[in-house]
Scaffold this motif. Structure first.
Motif, PDB file in Angstrom:
ATOM      1  N   THR A   1       0.832  -1.202   0.000  1.00 48.04           N
ATOM      2  CA  THR A   1       0.000   0.000   0.000  1.00 48.04           C
ATOM      3  C   THR A   1       0.864   1.249   0.000  1.00 48.04           C
ATOM      4  O   THR A   1       0.614   2.197  -0.754  1.00 48.04           O
ATOM      5  N   GLU A   2       1.882   1.253   0.844  1.00 51.85           N
ATOM      6  CA  GLU A   2       2.783   2.412   0.889  1.00 51.85           C
ATOM      7  C   GLU A   2       3.549   2.581  -0.422  1.00 51.85           C
ATOM      8  O   GLU A   2       3.713   3.699  -0.913  1.00 51.85           O
ATOM      9  N   LEU A   3       4.015   1.474  -0.983  1.00 51.60           N
ATOM     10  CA  LEU A   3       4.738   1.562  -2.256  1.00 51.60           C
ATOM     11  C   LEU A   3       3.837   2.027  -3.384  1.00 51.60           C
ATOM     12  O   LEU A   3       4.253   2.841  -4.227  1.00 51.60           O
ATOM     13  N   SER A   4       2.616   1.509  -3.433  1.00 50.39           N
ATOM     14  CA  SER A   4       1.708   1.906  -4.510  1.00 50.39           C
ATOM     15  C   SER A   4       1.352   3.381  -4.403  1.00 50.39           C
ATOM     16  O   SER A   4       1.166   4.056  -5.420  1.00 50.39           O
ATOM     17  N   ASP A   5       1.281   3.893  -3.193  1.00 54.94           N
ATOM     18  CA  ASP A   5       0.994   5.314  -3.014  1.00 54.94           C
ATOM     19  C   ASP A   5       2.186   6.176  -3.420  1.00 54.94           C
ATOM     20  O   ASP A   5       2.038   7.169  -4.134  1.00 54.94           O
ATOM     21  N   SER A   6       3.378   5.782  -2.991  1.00 52.96           N
ATOM     22  CA  SER A   6       4.556   6.610  -3.275  1.00 52.96           C
ATOM     23  C   SER A   6       5.013   6.498  -4.731  1.00 52.96           C
ATOM     24  O   SER A   6       5.534   7.461  -5.285  1.00 52.96           O
ATOM     25  N   GLN A   7       4.824   5.331  -5.349  1.00 44.77           N
ATOM     26  CA  GLN A   7       5.265   5.147  -6.728  1.00 44.77           C
ATOM     27  C   GLN A   7       4.196   5.513  -7.754  1.00 44.77           C
ATOM     28  O   GLN A   7       4.470   5.531  -8.945  1.00 44.77           O
ATOM     29  N   GLY A   8       2.973   5.744  -7.281  1.00 49.85           N
ATOM     30  CA  GLY A   8       1.908   6.129  -8.194  1.00 49.85           C
ATOM     31  C   GLY A   8       1.269   4.961  -8.914  1.00 49.85           C
ATOM     32  O   GLY A   8       0.638   5.140  -9.955  1.00 49.85           O
ATOM     33  N   TRP A   9       1.435   3.744  -8.403  1.00 56.97           N
ATOM     34  CA  TRP A   9       0.824   2.577  -9.043  1.00 56.97           C
ATOM     35  C   TRP A   9      -0.697   2.639  -8.936  1.00 56.97           C
ATOM     36  O   TRP A   9      -1.399   2.300  -9.857  1.00 56.97           O
ATOM     37  N   ILE A  10      -1.169   3.066  -7.780  1.00 58.11           N
ATOM     38  CA  ILE A  10      -2.600   3.236  -7.546  1.00 58.11           C
ATOM     39  C   ILE A  10      -2.809   4.681  -7.134  1.00 58.11           C
ATOM     40  O   ILE A  10      -2.115   5.197  -6.266  1.00 58.11           O
ATOM     41  N   SER A  11      -3.762   5.309  -7.767  1.00 61.50           N
ATOM     42  CA  SER A  11      -4.050   6.695  -7.438  1.00 61.50           C
ATOM     43  C   SER A  11      -5.170   6.749  -6.409  1.00 61.50           C
ATOM     44  O   SER A  11      -6.325   6.436  -6.713  1.00 61.50           O
ATOM     45  N   PHE A  12      -4.817   7.103  -5.194  1.00 66.73           N
ATOM     46  CA  PHE A  12      -5.806   7.269  -4.140  1.00 66.73           C
ATOM     47  C   PHE A  12      -6.326   8.707  -4.216  1.00 66.73           C
ATOM     48  O   PHE A  12      -5.544   9.655  -4.270  1.00 66.73           O
ATOM     49  N   ASN A  13      -7.636   8.864  -4.237  1.00 66.48           N
ATOM     50  CA  ASN A  13      -8.210  10.209  -4.289  1.00 66.48           C
ATOM     51  C   ASN A  13      -7.911  10.995  -3.030  1.00 66.48           C
ATOM     52  O   ASN A  13      -7.747  12.198  -3.064  1.00 66.48           O
ATOM     53  N   ASN A  14      -7.837  10.289  -1.925  1.00 65.81           N
ATOM     54  CA  ASN A  14      -7.578  10.914  -0.633  1.00 65.81           C
ATOM     55  C   ASN A  14      -6.280  10.320  -0.081  1.00 65.81           C
ATOM     56  O   ASN A  14      -6.213   9.113   0.168  1.00 65.81           O
ATOM     57  N   PRO A  15      -5.232  11.109   0.123  1.00 66.39           N
ATOM     58  CA  PRO A  15      -3.956  10.552   0.603  1.00 66.39           C
ATOM     59  C   PRO A  15      -4.061   9.905   1.986  1.00 66.39           C
ATOM     60  O   PRO A  15      -3.305   9.005   2.306  1.00 66.39           O
ATOM     61  N   GLU A  16      -5.029  10.351   2.772  1.00 66.29           N
ATOM     62  CA  GLU A  16      -5.197   9.756   4.098  1.00 66.29           C
ATOM     63  C   GLU A  16      -5.743   8.342   4.015  1.00 66.29           C
ATOM     64  O   GLU A  16      -5.590   7.553   4.947  1.00 66.29           O
ATOM     65  N   LEU A  17      -6.366   7.997   2.891  1.00 67.24           N
ATOM     66  CA  LEU A  17      -6.891   6.645   2.719  1.00 67.24           C
ATOM     67  C   LEU A  17      -5.759   5.625   2.697  1.00 67.24           C
ATOM     68  O   LEU A  17      -5.832   4.592   3.378  1.00 67.24           O
ATOM     69  N   ALA A  18      -4.717   5.897   1.948  1.00 63.21           N
ATOM     70  CA  ALA A  18      -3.571   4.987   1.892  1.00 63.21           C
ATOM     71  C   ALA A  18      -2.902   4.891   3.263  1.00 63.21           C
ATOM     72  O   ALA A  18      -2.534   3.800   3.709  1.00 63.21           O
ATOM     73  N   PHE A  19      -2.775   6.023   3.935  1.00 64.88           N
ATOM     74  CA  PHE A  19      -2.184   6.043   5.274  1.00 64.88           C
ATOM     75  C   PHE A  19      -3.016   5.206   6.235  1.00 64.88           C
ATOM     76  O   PHE A  19      -2.490   4.395   6.991  1.00 64.88           O
ATOM     77  N   GLY A  20      -4.338   5.370   6.201  1.00 67.25           N
ATOM     78  CA  GLY A  20      -5.230   4.623   7.091  1.00 67.25           C
ATOM     79  C   GLY A  20      -5.235   3.137   6.814  1.00 67.25           C
ATOM     80  O   GLY A  20      -5.218   2.320   7.743  1.00 67.25           O
ATOM     81  N   LEU A  21      -5.262   2.761   5.545  1.00 63.12           N
ATOM     82  CA  LEU A  21      -5.216   1.339   5.195  1.00 63.12           C
ATOM     83  C   LEU A  21      -3.921   0.700   5.670  1.00 63.12           C
ATOM     84  O   LEU A  21      -3.918  -0.374   6.279  1.00 63.12           O
ATOM     85  N   SER A  22      -2.832   1.349   5.386  1.00 64.38           N
ATOM     86  CA  SER A  22      -1.527   0.823   5.773  1.00 64.38           C
ATOM     87  C   SER A  22      -1.403   0.714   7.293  1.00 64.38           C
ATOM     88  O   SER A  22      -0.915  -0.296   7.815  1.00 64.38           O
ATOM     89  N   LEU A  23      -1.850   1.726   7.989  1.00 62.59           N
ATOM     90  CA  LEU A  23      -1.805   1.704   9.449  1.00 62.59           C
ATOM     91  C   LEU A  23      -2.695   0.598  10.011  1.00 62.59           C
ATOM     92  O   LEU A  23      -2.319  -0.096  10.954  1.00 62.59           O
ATOM     93  N   GLY A  24      -3.855   0.403   9.426  1.00 60.51           N
ATOM     94  CA  GLY A  24      -4.745  -0.671   9.852  1.00 60.51           C
ATOM     95  C   GLY A  24      -4.114  -2.041   9.672  1.00 60.51           C
ATOM     96  O   GLY A  24      -4.209  -2.903  10.551  1.00 60.51           O
ATOM     97  N   PHE A  25      -3.466  -2.252   8.529  1.00 63.91           N
ATOM     98  CA  PHE A  25      -2.784  -3.527   8.296  1.00 63.91           C
ATOM     99  C   PHE A  25      -1.704  -3.774   9.348  1.00 63.91           C
ATOM    100  O   PHE A  25      -1.558  -4.879   9.870  1.00 63.91           O
ATOM    101  N   VAL A  26      -0.946  -2.738   9.666  1.00 64.72           N
ATOM    102  CA  VAL A  26       0.125  -2.873  10.657  1.00 64.72           C
ATOM    103  C   VAL A  26      -0.447  -3.176  12.044  1.00 64.72           C
ATOM    104  O   VAL A  26       0.065  -4.032  12.766  1.00 64.72           O
ATOM    105  N   LEU A  27      -1.508  -2.487  12.418  1.00 66.14           N
ATOM    106  CA  LEU A  27      -2.094  -2.713  13.739  1.00 66.14           C
ATOM    107  C   LEU A  27      -2.663  -4.116  13.875  1.00 66.14           C
ATOM    108  O   LEU A  27      -2.496  -4.769  14.915  1.00 66.14           O
TER     109      LEU A  27
END
Length: 89
Positions: free
Chosen positions: A20-46
């Protein structure tokens, strides 16, 4: 669930966070809301951390499985600090 399957799920969740973090930083997936990628990634880690803590706190498990979960918890915590702690600065 067995401890080995919980450890495998934990590892998969950690890899999902990394992807998720790589796809956000490399532009593989375009998230409309940048906090969405942060929240998904944080949820996976937790969730990954919670599965490992569940194994560590269990009574009567083999020492080898407990040590493996402790190591995975340490790696996950370091990853979380590097990704989320540094991102906040």
């Amino acid at each position: 669930m067995s401890n080995k399957s919980l450890q495998l799920i934990s590892l998969i969740l950690l890899l999902l966070s990394l992807l998720t973090e790589l796809s956000d930083s490399q532009g593989w997936i375009s998230f409309n809301n940048p906090e969405l990628a942060f929240g998904l990634s944080l949820g996976f880690v937790l969730f990954s951390l919670s599965f490992n803590v569940k194994i560590i706190r269990a009574m009567g498990i083999p020492e080898k499985e407990k040590k493996k979960s402790q190591l995975m918890t340490l790696v996950t915590a370091i990853y979380a600090f590097l990704v989320f702690g540094i991102e906040l600065f």
